[in-house]
Design an enzyme around this catalytic site. Sequence first.
Site, PDB file in Angstrom:
ATOM      1  N   HIS A 123       0.862  -1.181   0.000  1.00 41.76           N
ATOM      2  CA  HIS A 123       0.000   0.000   0.000  1.00 41.76           C
ATOM      3  C   HIS A 123       0.897   1.229   0.000  1.00 41.76           C
ATOM      4  O   HIS A 123       2.020   1.197   0.499  1.00 41.76           O
ATOM      5  CB  HIS A 123      -0.873  -0.044   1.257  1.00 41.76           C
ATOM      6  CG  HIS A 123      -1.941   0.987   1.335  1.00 41.76           C
ATOM      7  ND1 HIS A 123      -1.689   2.295   1.681  1.00 41.76           N
ATOM      8  CD2 HIS A 123      -3.286   0.907   1.144  1.00 41.76           C
ATOM      9  CE1 HIS A 123      -2.814   2.975   1.701  1.00 41.76           C
ATOM     10  NE2 HIS A 123      -3.799   2.156   1.373  1.00 41.76           N
ATOM     11  N   ASP A 200       3.135  -3.873   7.974  1.00 45.40           N
ATOM     12  CA  ASP A 200       1.849  -3.203   7.788  1.00 45.40           C
ATOM     13  C   ASP A 200       0.771  -4.251   8.045  1.00 45.40           C
ATOM     14  O   ASP A 200       0.524  -5.124   7.222  1.00 45.40           O
ATOM     15  CB  ASP A 200       1.759  -2.661   6.354  1.00 45.40           C
ATOM     16  CG  ASP A 200       0.380  -2.098   6.002  1.00 45.40           C
ATOM     17  OD1 ASP A 200      -0.545  -2.173   6.838  1.00 45.40           O
ATOM     18  OD2 ASP A 200       0.220  -1.603   4.864  1.00 45.40           O
ATOM     19  N   GLN A 203      -4.511  -4.954   7.129  1.00 52.15           N
ATOM     20  CA  GLN A 203      -5.457  -5.920   6.594  1.00 52.15           C
ATOM     21  C   GLN A 203      -5.387  -7.272   7.301  1.00 52.15           C
ATOM     22  O   GLN A 203      -6.133  -8.188   6.957  1.00 52.15           O
ATOM     23  CB  GLN A 203      -5.203  -6.123   5.092  1.00 52.15           C
ATOM     24  CG  GLN A 203      -5.327  -4.871   4.251  1.00 52.15           C
ATOM     25  CD  GLN A 203      -6.750  -4.339   4.192  1.00 52.15           C
ATOM     26  OE1 GLN A 203      -7.709  -5.052   4.493  1.00 52.15           O
ATOM     27  NE2 GLN A 203      -6.908  -3.080   3.808  1.00 52.15           N
ATOM     28  N   LYS A 226     -10.626  -0.548  10.541  1.00 49.88           N
ATOM     29  CA  LYS A 226     -10.785  -1.759   9.735  1.00 49.88           C
ATOM     30  C   LYS A 226     -11.157  -2.971  10.583  1.00 49.88           C
ATOM     31  O   LYS A 226     -11.367  -4.059  10.056  1.00 49.88           O
ATOM     32  CB  LYS A 226      -9.496  -2.038   8.948  1.00 49.88           C
ATOM     33  CG  LYS A 226      -9.148  -0.960   7.925  1.00 49.88           C
ATOM     34  CD  LYS A 226      -7.879  -1.313   7.171  1.00 49.88           C
ATOM     35  CE  LYS A 226      -7.386  -0.165   6.300  1.00 49.88           C
ATOM     36  NZ  LYS A 226      -8.270   0.142   5.174  1.00 49.88           N
ATOM     37  N   CYS A 366      -4.761   2.488  -3.724  1.00 46.23           N
ATOM     38  CA  CYS A 366      -3.519   3.007  -3.123  1.00 46.23           C
ATOM     39  C   CYS A 366      -2.370   2.027  -3.326  1.00 46.23           C
ATOM     40  O   CYS A 366      -1.546   1.804  -2.420  1.00 46.23           O
ATOM     41  CB  CYS A 366      -3.704   3.309  -1.643  1.00 46.23           C
ATOM     42  SG  CYS A 366      -4.904   4.605  -1.310  1.00 46.23           S
TER      43      CYS A 366
END
Length: 411
Positions: A123, A200, A203, A226, A366
């Site tokens: 991302h 990261d 997700q 999220k 993104c």
Amino acid sequence: MAISMQDVRQLFPILNQEVNGKPLVYLDSSATSQKPLSVIQTLDDYYEGYNSNVHRGVHTLGTKATDRYEGAREKVRAFINASSTEEVIFTRGTTTSINTVAVSYAREHVKEGDEIVITYMEHHSNLIPWQQVAKKTGATLKYIPLEEDGTLNLDKVRETITPHTKVVSVTHVSNVLGTINPIKDITKIAHENGAIMVVDGAQAAPHIRVDVRDLDVDFYAFSSHKMCGPTGIGVLYGKKHLLEEMEPVEFGGEMIDFVGLHDSSWKELPWKFEAGTPIIAGAIGLGAAIDFLEEIGLENISQHEHSLTEYALHKMSEIEGITIFGPIDSAKRAGLVTFNIQDVHPHDVATVLDAEGIAVRAGHHCAQVLMKWLNVSATARASFYLYNTKDDIDKLVKGLVTAKEYFSDVF
């Protein structure tokens, strides 16, 4: 399990509505998840019952707000199995968390001739900060190659990471491909070469069990919005010894110990990284979201999403002219399917689906570097969460067939 997967949907008030005269089918949870009533009520309770600043006062409301705010930090610590609440920093979100590492750690430890290693699936939030570090320091930014199915090959990881590598930063789960990366293995390779590992987790944290100590990562970033929590707050986990040697990136109230005319000193962890009035309601809401997810069980959520993804891959692959990106093996991917329909622009697909009450994402997500690697300008994405059902996927498939037939007739 106190809450069954069959009952989950009833706990999300926003899903009980119609969009364009059709029952809402929300398939955009990778962008942001919906919020259960328990989280909404927690935010209401804060603003209606004990709205106050934290840490600075001794009155009753301030004490209660502080207890709930720091209580949320403990919930995050337990959720990711950090060693201490000192390792849990509240930020505005994943983007801020990664930028904090890039500015505070990397710019001080990376120099000309060093390497920063990322992947093509990152991302922008886990790509641009490292571009900037490379420009500022003269380091080389390197990319781990992807396999044809959008997965990582550990042999190629070993070839890319060298003793010159100082930072490796990889997404745990791709927001486009759905690929679940072998973070523990990559971390081991990074450490063998003397590099730190940044992840990261935007997700991943909402969907799979994350144990930062088992993974042995140095930094892990994720966002509340999220994972059924409010927007505007996220988490940076960092190993204590690394956070202790880092300087704050923001300065002002709340994070100071002593202020003199020409010099100041900082509070201990975690507060030295939380300048100004913190995101109090957001943190308390995140704590409520963690309570909600733990009550259902991350393992149950993962199993439910795996079932939905497997079903979606099967049903969508039967549509003629559809291209699905990422691993076809559902065991290698999280709960999302990114796709294109031949001769139909993703934005047109999303528009037709919206007319049917179905919300999906369309665009470059993104991830423009990945779009170039895929040789497309944009894609459509359907992402699933604990409140979705196979009936939602059936409606999606029906909508995709409608879009395909409509545009074939037009052109």
